[in-house]
Design a protein around this motif. Sequence first.
Motif, PDB file in Angstrom:
ATOM      1  N   CYS A  33       0.825  -1.218   0.000  1.00 18.36           N
ATOM      2  CA  CYS A  33       0.000   0.000   0.000  1.00 18.36           C
ATOM      3  C   CYS A  33       0.858   1.267   0.000  1.00 18.36           C
ATOM      4  O   CYS A  33       0.514   2.253  -0.652  1.00 18.36           O
ATOM      5  N   LEU A  34       1.985   1.241   0.706  1.00 17.00           N
ATOM      6  CA  LEU A  34       2.897   2.386   0.659  1.00 17.00           C
ATOM      7  C   LEU A  34       3.450   2.570  -0.752  1.00 17.00           C
ATOM      8  O   LEU A  34       3.649   3.699  -1.207  1.00 17.00           O
ATOM      9  N   GLY A  35       3.681   1.466  -1.448  1.00 17.64           N
ATOM     10  CA  GLY A  35       4.137   1.553  -2.834  1.00 17.64           C
ATOM     11  C   GLY A  35       3.079   2.167  -3.732  1.00 17.64           C
ATOM     12  O   GLY A  35       3.378   3.012  -4.575  1.00 17.64           O
ATOM     13  N   PHE A  36       1.822   1.771  -3.544  1.00 15.65           N
ATOM     14  CA  PHE A  36       0.744   2.353  -4.346  1.00 15.65           C
ATOM     15  C   PHE A  36       0.549   3.821  -4.011  1.00 15.65           C
ATOM     16  O   PHE A  36       0.242   4.633  -4.888  1.00 15.65           O
ATOM     17  N   ALA A  37       0.715   4.186  -2.746  1.00  8.52           N
ATOM     18  CA  ALA A  37       0.563   5.580  -2.332  1.00  8.52           C
ATOM     19  C   ALA A  37       1.640   6.454  -2.952  1.00  8.52           C
ATOM     20  O   ALA A  37       1.429   7.646  -3.171  1.00  8.52           O
ATOM     21  N   GLY A  38       2.787   5.855  -3.268  1.00 10.66           N
ATOM     22  CA  GLY A  38       3.873   6.607  -3.887  1.00 10.66           C
ATOM     23  C   GLY A  38       3.733   6.756  -5.392  1.00 10.66           C
ATOM     24  O   GLY A  38       4.621   7.295  -6.051  1.00 10.66           O
ATOM     25  N   SER A  39       2.615   6.310  -5.967  1.00  9.44           N
ATOM     26  CA  SER A  39       2.347   6.417  -7.407  1.00  9.44           C
ATOM     27  C   SER A  39       3.526   5.920  -8.239  1.00  9.44           C
ATOM     28  O   SER A  39       4.034   6.615  -9.112  1.00  9.44           O
ATOM     29  N   LEU A  40       3.940   4.711  -7.992  1.00  3.85           N
ATOM     30  CA  LEU A  40       5.076   4.130  -8.699  1.00  3.85           C
ATOM     31  C   LEU A  40       4.650   3.619 -10.070  1.00  3.85           C
ATOM     32  O   LEU A  40       3.514   3.199 -10.263  1.00  3.85           O
ATOM     33  N   THR A  41       5.575   3.644 -11.009  1.00  6.91           N
ATOM     34  CA  THR A  41       5.300   3.051 -12.317  1.00  6.91           C
ATOM     35  C   THR A  41       5.389   1.540 -12.183  1.00  6.91           C
ATOM     36  O   THR A  41       6.127   1.008 -11.350  1.00  6.91           O
TER      37      THR A  41
END
Length: 179
Positions: A33-41
């Motif tokens: 979820c932290l990865g998704f919150a960071g708007s990663l490609t």
Amino acid sequence: MRLRDELPLDHRLSRVYGVGAALCGLLLLLFGCLGFAGSLTAFGTDGTRIAGLSTNGLLSLISVLFGLLLVGAAVVGGNLASTVNIAVGVLFVVSGFVHLFLIGKEANILDFGMSNVVFSFLMGLLVMTFGMYGRVSGGLAHDNPYWRRRHPEQAARETTAAPLRGVALEAAPDQLAER
């Protein structure tokens, strides 16, 4: 070794399997979820770091899926949680070895770094330990259902001998009094 439904659902080891799966699953969910919150490609390999681990959108998605799998297994509990823990743990360890060889190569689509490899090994061993606790051991007690399943002949002998031992212990004081 067969890992099947040897324990009843309300056995105390079910809590160990469930708590282990839940803790590890929640940790993976948090990371994803932290990865998704960071708007990663999705396939970015630019070295974006979250919680000290390099990540991208695909690794976040995989983390969320495995986190949900572990939490789901924890909710079901019992031997299913144990088996899922063992399987997920093995996959994490294998992933650590595979990505160890992929670091620095174009095939590293999950953007694994050395910290990710170490995390993968540690998480795999932790999850496997939770899953194998009480099911895989060299010194199980003879009243353990897994030991009884693996040694049915000896378990049957001990079961039939148990009432006789109780009678012998009760008879022993009488016999001593007669002497």
